[in-house]
Scaffold this motif. Structure first.
Motif, PDB file in Angstrom:
ATOM      1  N   SER A  38       0.831  -1.199   0.000  1.00 46.45           N
ATOM      2  CA  SER A  38       0.000   0.000   0.000  1.00 46.45           C
ATOM      3  C   SER A  38       0.867   1.252   0.000  1.00 46.45           C
ATOM      4  O   SER A  38       2.042   1.220   0.379  1.00 46.45           O
ATOM      5  N   ARG A  89      -8.589   3.626  -2.604  1.00 42.94           N
ATOM      6  CA  ARG A  89      -8.555   3.437  -4.054  1.00 42.94           C
ATOM      7  C   ARG A  89      -7.782   2.148  -4.346  1.00 42.94           C
ATOM      8  O   ARG A  89      -6.597   2.039  -4.055  1.00 42.94           O
ATOM      9  N   GLU A 106       0.170   9.225  -8.956  1.00 46.46           N
ATOM     10  CA  GLU A 106      -1.281   9.135  -9.132  1.00 46.46           C
ATOM     11  C   GLU A 106      -1.982   9.321  -7.788  1.00 46.46           C
ATOM     12  O   GLU A 106      -3.015   9.994  -7.696  1.00 46.46           O
ATOM     13  N   ALA A 107      -1.420   8.713  -6.751  1.00 47.05           N
ATOM     14  CA  ALA A 107      -2.003   8.845  -5.416  1.00 47.05           C
ATOM     15  C   ALA A 107      -1.927  10.293  -4.938  1.00 47.05           C
ATOM     16  O   ALA A 107      -2.887  10.822  -4.367  1.00 47.05           O
ATOM     17  N   TYR A 133      -3.907   3.788  -1.071  1.00 48.07           N
ATOM     18  CA  TYR A 133      -3.768   3.368  -2.469  1.00 48.07           C
ATOM     19  C   TYR A 133      -3.214   1.950  -2.447  1.00 48.07           C
ATOM     20  O   TYR A 133      -2.028   1.738  -2.183  1.00 48.07           O
TER      21      TYR A 133
END
Length: 214
Positions: A38, A89, A106-107, A133
């Protein structure tokens, strides 16, 4: 925090992103011994304080319309001053074979979007926001996050099947059903606004329902 004098208070979307204080983040993408891969980001509004009245909500925010609606509803109608919002997500586990820096960025982009939306809905609200994430099976990740954060409620969308299946993952419709049958805490299922309006129009046009909508 209040809007600058030269901007109308009725236009929060024009205001700059509020100051959030980044907290300790966790990154297990490079750890082969981690129980769960994660990338965790956490920010808190300036002046945020956790109290005995703080509520914690976990939102499964898939990248499709349903997940976006669920997240928007949380920020607009659910979380209040002093609450904590955990945004989950899920991503395809195969991305671990790719450049992890892309995932991290992206996170970070998603976290910036969440902060901006929160500010647009209520610029004076003090929140703690956590973004998880996580690659892997959605239901397994949800079970672990519920056990970790012990939220007051879990928020999910109704659909999003194509978005998850496009990544080789279980559909969001199945996720909401899974949560309703397995979650140890209350589950809130958010339907996309356009679908609600469509069903309302259909019910209005149904002669068997009488004149309740007039």
């Amino acid at each position: 925090m209040h809007p600058p004098a030269n901007l109308p208070s009725s236009s929060p979307s024009q205001l700059p992103t509020p100051a959030y204080t980044p907290k300790v983040s966790f990154d297990t993408f490079e750890n082969p011994n981690a129980s769960m891969f994660s990338f965790t980001l956490q920010v808190k509004s300036e002046g945020y304080k956790r109290t005995k009245d703080t509520r914690v909500f976990l939102c499964a925010a898939s990248p499709d319309e349903s997940g976006i609606e669920a997240l928007d509803w949380c920020l607009e109608s659910l979380v209040q001053n002093g609450d904590e919002l955990i945004v989950f997500r899920g991503v395809d586990e195969v991305v671990l074979d790719k450049d992890h820096d892309i995932l991290r960025e992206e996170a970070r982009d998603l976290m910036r979007t969440i902060q901006s939306k929160s500010y647009d809905h209520d610029l004076d609200r003090k929140l703690s926001i956590v973004l998880e994430y996580i690659p892997g099976k959605i239901t397994d990740s949800l079970d672990r996050l519920i056990a970790l954060y012990r939220p007051d409620s879990v928020v999910v969308g109704t659909r999003g099947r194509r978005a998850w299946q496009g990544m080789g993952m279980i559909g969001m419709g199945s996720i909401s059903k899974y949560c309703l049958s397995h979650s140890p805490v209350p589950v809130i299922v958010v339907r996309p606004e356009r679908k609600v309006k469509k069903n309302m129009e259909k019910r209005k046009a149904d002669p068997k329902r009488g004149r309740h909508f007039e």
